[in-house]
Design a protein around this motif. Sequence first.
Motif, PDB file in Angstrom:
ATOM      1  N   GLY A  77       0.803  -1.208   0.000  1.00 24.36           N
ATOM      2  CA  GLY A  77       0.000   0.000   0.000  1.00 24.36           C
ATOM      3  C   GLY A  77       0.844   1.269   0.000  1.00 24.36           C
ATOM      4  N   PRO A  78       0.188   2.407   0.277  1.00 21.80           N
ATOM      5  CA  PRO A  78      -1.216   2.623   0.615  1.00 21.80           C
ATOM      6  C   PRO A  78      -2.171   2.142  -0.473  1.00 21.80           C
ATOM      7  CG  PRO A  78       0.080   4.627   0.980  1.00 21.80           C
ATOM      8  CD  PRO A  78       0.947   3.690   0.222  1.00 21.80           C
ATOM      9  N   ILE A  79      -3.433   1.987  -0.073  1.00 18.14           N
ATOM     10  CA  ILE A  79      -4.459   1.531  -1.005  1.00 18.14           C
ATOM     11  C   ILE A  79      -4.933   2.725  -1.824  1.00 18.14           C
ATOM     12  CG2 ILE A  79      -6.746   0.485  -1.215  1.00 18.14           C
ATOM     13  CD1 ILE A  79      -6.186  -0.858   1.524  1.00 18.14           C
ATOM     14  N   PHE A 112       6.053   0.681  10.081  1.00 17.05           N
ATOM     15  CA  PHE A 112       5.026   1.159   9.160  1.00 17.05           C
ATOM     16  C   PHE A 112       5.274   2.607   8.754  1.00 17.05           C
ATOM     17  CE2 PHE A 112       0.242   1.902   8.432  1.00 17.05           C
ATOM     18  CZ  PHE A 112       0.364   1.535   7.110  1.00 17.05           C
ATOM     19  N   ALA A 113       5.699   3.436   9.725  1.00 13.74           N
ATOM     20  CA  ALA A 113       6.039   4.817   9.387  1.00 13.74           C
ATOM     21  C   ALA A 113       7.215   4.860   8.428  1.00 13.74           C
ATOM     22  CB  ALA A 113       6.355   5.603  10.656  1.00 13.74           C
ATOM     23  N   GLY A 114       8.227   4.016   8.683  1.00  7.56           N
ATOM     24  CA  GLY A 114       9.379   3.974   7.792  1.00  7.56           C
ATOM     25  C   GLY A 114       8.999   3.553   6.392  1.00  7.56           C
ATOM     26  N   TYR A 115       8.176   2.507   6.296  1.00  2.00           N
ATOM     27  CA  TYR A 115       7.711   2.074   4.983  1.00  2.00           C
ATOM     28  C   TYR A 115       6.949   3.190   4.278  1.00  2.00           C
ATOM     29  CZ  TYR A 115       4.598   0.127   1.511  1.00  2.00           C
ATOM     30  OH  TYR A 115       3.907  -0.077   0.353  1.00  2.00           O
ATOM     31  N   ARG A 162       1.894  11.683  -6.109  1.00  2.00           N
ATOM     32  CA  ARG A 162       1.695  11.975  -4.695  1.00  2.00           C
ATOM     33  C   ARG A 162       0.757  10.919  -4.112  1.00  2.00           C
ATOM     34  NH1 ARG A 162       2.651  16.430  -1.845  1.00  2.00           N
ATOM     35  NH2 ARG A 162       2.864  17.715  -3.727  1.00  2.00           N
ATOM     36  N   LEU A 163       1.268  10.113  -3.184  1.00  2.00           N
ATOM     37  CA  LEU A 163       0.468   9.040  -2.613  1.00  2.00           C
ATOM     38  C   LEU A 163      -0.583   9.588  -1.653  1.00  2.00           C
ATOM     39  CD1 LEU A 163       3.045   6.227  -1.749  1.00  2.00           C
ATOM     40  CD2 LEU A 163       1.739   6.577  -3.830  1.00  2.00           C
ATOM     41  N   PRO A 164      -1.688   8.863  -1.478  1.00  2.00           N
ATOM     42  CA  PRO A 164      -2.665   9.264  -0.471  1.00  2.00           C
ATOM     43  C   PRO A 164      -2.062   9.185   0.924  1.00  2.00           C
ATOM     44  CG  PRO A 164      -3.175   7.076  -1.339  1.00  2.00           C
ATOM     45  CD  PRO A 164      -2.099   7.642  -2.207  1.00  2.00           C
ATOM     46  N   VAL A 165      -2.474  10.076   1.790  1.00  2.00           N
ATOM     47  CA  VAL A 165      -1.970  10.088   3.170  1.00  2.00           C
ATOM     48  C   VAL A 165      -2.368   8.785   3.854  1.00  2.00           C
ATOM     49  CG1 VAL A 165      -2.111  11.236   5.408  1.00  2.00           C
ATOM     50  CG2 VAL A 165      -2.061  12.592   3.296  1.00  2.00           C
ATOM     51  N   ASN A 166      -1.395   8.160   4.520  1.00  2.00           N
ATOM     52  CA  ASN A 166      -1.661   6.858   5.126  1.00  2.00           C
ATOM     53  C   ASN A 166      -1.251   6.791   6.593  1.00  2.00           C
ATOM     54  OD1 ASN A 166      -2.776   4.292   4.576  1.00  2.00           O
ATOM     55  ND2 ASN A 166      -0.759   3.354   4.522  1.00  2.00           N
ATOM     56  N   PHE A 167      -0.682   7.882   7.116  1.00  2.00           N
ATOM     57  CA  PHE A 167      -0.090   7.808   8.448  1.00  2.00           C
ATOM     58  C   PHE A 167      -0.048   9.210   9.035  1.00  2.00           C
ATOM     59  CE2 PHE A 167       2.169   4.984  11.229  1.00  2.00           C
ATOM     60  CZ  PHE A 167       3.034   5.786  11.959  1.00  2.00           C
ATOM     61  N   ARG A 168      -0.706   9.412  10.183  1.00  2.00           N
ATOM     62  CA  ARG A 168      -0.754  10.739  10.812  1.00  2.00           C
ATOM     63  C   ARG A 168      -0.434  10.644  12.307  1.00  2.00           C
ATOM     64  NH1 ARG A 168      -5.963  11.299   7.955  1.00  2.00           N
ATOM     65  NH2 ARG A 168      -5.722  12.609   6.099  1.00  2.00           N
ATOM     66  N   TRP A 200      -7.921   5.543  14.346  1.00  2.00           N
ATOM     67  CA  TRP A 200      -8.160   4.989  13.018  1.00  2.00           C
ATOM     68  C   TRP A 200      -8.304   6.046  11.931  1.00  2.00           C
ATOM     69  CZ3 TRP A 200      -6.917   0.462  11.387  1.00  2.00           C
ATOM     70  CH2 TRP A 200      -6.768  -0.565  12.311  1.00  2.00           C
ATOM     71  N   THR A 201      -8.249   7.322  12.307  1.00  2.00           N
ATOM     72  CA  THR A 201      -8.089   8.373  11.299  1.00  2.00           C
ATOM     73  C   THR A 201      -6.618   8.705  11.093  1.00  2.00           C
ATOM     74  OG1 THR A 201      -8.232  10.202  12.898  1.00  2.00           O
ATOM     75  CG2 THR A 201     -10.305   9.377  11.966  1.00  2.00           C
ATOM     76  N   ARG A 202      -5.743   8.034  11.862  1.00  2.00           N
ATOM     77  CA  ARG A 202      -4.308   8.298  11.791  1.00  2.00           C
ATOM     78  C   ARG A 202      -3.498   7.083  11.368  1.00  2.00           C
ATOM     79  NH1 ARG A 202      -2.549  12.668  15.214  1.00  2.00           N
ATOM     80  NH2 ARG A 202      -4.237  13.771  16.224  1.00  2.00           N
ATOM     81  N   TRP A 203      -3.984   5.884  11.690  1.00  2.00           N
ATOM     82  CA  TRP A 203      -3.240   4.654  11.392  1.00  2.00           C
ATOM     83  C   TRP A 203      -3.821   3.976  10.160  1.00  2.00           C
ATOM     84  CZ3 TRP A 203       1.047   2.261  13.423  1.00  2.00           C
ATOM     85  CH2 TRP A 203       1.278   0.943  13.008  1.00  2.00           C
ATOM     86  N   HIS A 204      -2.956   3.674   9.185  1.00  2.00           N
ATOM     87  CA  HIS A 204      -3.380   3.012   7.947  1.00  2.00           C
ATOM     88  C   HIS A 204      -4.653   3.667   7.407  1.00  2.00           C
ATOM     89  CE1 HIS A 204      -3.200   0.208   4.840  1.00  2.00           C
ATOM     90  NE2 HIS A 204      -2.800  -0.845   5.509  1.00  2.00           N
ATOM     91  N   VAL A 205      -4.551   4.958   7.145  1.00  2.00           N
ATOM     92  CA  VAL A 205      -5.707   5.776   6.770  1.00  2.00           C
ATOM     93  C   VAL A 205      -6.374   5.246   5.511  1.00  2.00           C
ATOM     94  CG1 VAL A 205      -6.457   8.101   6.152  1.00  2.00           C
ATOM     95  CG2 VAL A 205      -4.645   7.776   7.858  1.00  2.00           C
TER      96      VAL A 205
END
Length: 470
Positions: A164-166, A247-250, A264-270, A282-287
């Motif tokens: 991912g991200p998806i 996961f953050a590193g990936y 530009r990838l979709p945001v996946n980590f906040r 769950w709005t921050r992890w694997h968004v």
Amino acid sequence: MSFVSPEFALLCLLFFPTYWSLANHPRAQRCFLIASSYALYATWVPLFAVVLAVYSTVIWALGRWMQRAASARLPVALGLWLAGSFLFSLKYYEFVRETFQAILQHTGFVSLLPVLNWVAPVGVSFFTFQAVSYLVMVGRAPNLARSWPDVLLFLSFWPTLFAGPIWRAEQFFAQTDRQRPARRVGSPRQGWLALYLIALGLVQKVVLASWLSAQVVDPVYKFPDQYASVSLAAAMLGYSMQIFLDFAGYTLIVTGLALLLGYRLPVNFRQPYLARNLSDFWTRWHVSLSSFIRDYIYIPLGGNRLGWGRTQLNVLSGMLVSGLWHGANWTFVVWGLLHGLGVVVQNMAKRWGMPVWPRWAAQILTFVFVSVAWVFFRADSLPQAIQMLQGLWHSPAGFWLSEQLPWWGLLGISGLVFGLSPWALTLQRLSVACLARLGSWGAAVLLALLLFAVLYGAPEGVPNFIYYRF
């Protein structure tokens, strides 16, 4: 081939100059990108590339059928059934067969379901969900059906193919259709930012996450009965830090690689450990996954439109799907249900008007809950997870420290994560500005020194990302 392997780094030195040189020839560049994606995928198992090509062709054909049919309902339904059956047969069939067989053993019957000895392609969960988004997009607007090369590229885009991200189909094609005279999609975007993200991601994954895995987490999870209660708690904290940094590193690495490709990838980590409750988590992890489950499972089930009780059932269903998506194991089922039940309890507290916790207390409580749930995510089986949790208050090795764990390293890394998370964006802006001021030669020297430091601190071998399993 892993994104943190030396072989991949060498290939990038050959790939990117060639790719950028084709920026004025979009079709040739697209073909080169598709070919590189399939070549990279084939380095795992050559048959995987064949399966992906056939799968992508079927998805494309279904889209063309929707475009030409009077009604898209039949091809959409067929496509969703095929995608679901494909994922189920490769990833979940054996889990269901073994569970069914175990149940039948207690009744005296024997399961007649055959054993299927095949290996699921890497990233099958990711490109299946992307295929679903494409089918739904075209089902809603058949005129949006894409060409065969476009679908091949969408489902094989190599920065996101493995973990991912998806992508949503509409997000991806909005970028491929962008044609600006100053910068086509195939030219690098924000080069300094891309280099910063890749460098930071390498440090987080190759050095910090790998060290935690080897020195803190894996030894304790392998023999939990040999470690004292405090050491078990340390391993739980260690895994919370490990999966965060992994996961953050990936995410940082693939975001930087995609920027170099012009995407530009979709945001996946906040910064998920700053969350004040599970909904916030769950709005921050694997968004990309949580938003996909919200839009394609939770809302179609009724969302919050059918009353409070039905809403909580839909929440549980969505989180159960999230757990199962990660793996065909009862540990992931329990992990998903724990998060679902946690969100339901949170909604109940809000409904009953319970007082709001102070920010710091809410963040600590959320982190503790998430860390306990991670035990089921990390454990190989439910008995191992239960043994870890039971050992917190009654371990055969006692309560206090009876063995040597690298406590200062664990506490230091945890302090870095919690201390720097609120300032992540500020540090990013300052670092990118610093690289830009240094210029090409200065930045090259700095990044080279950082690379040597990463290689020096890296463990032997090539560490895989945790999410490559899914």
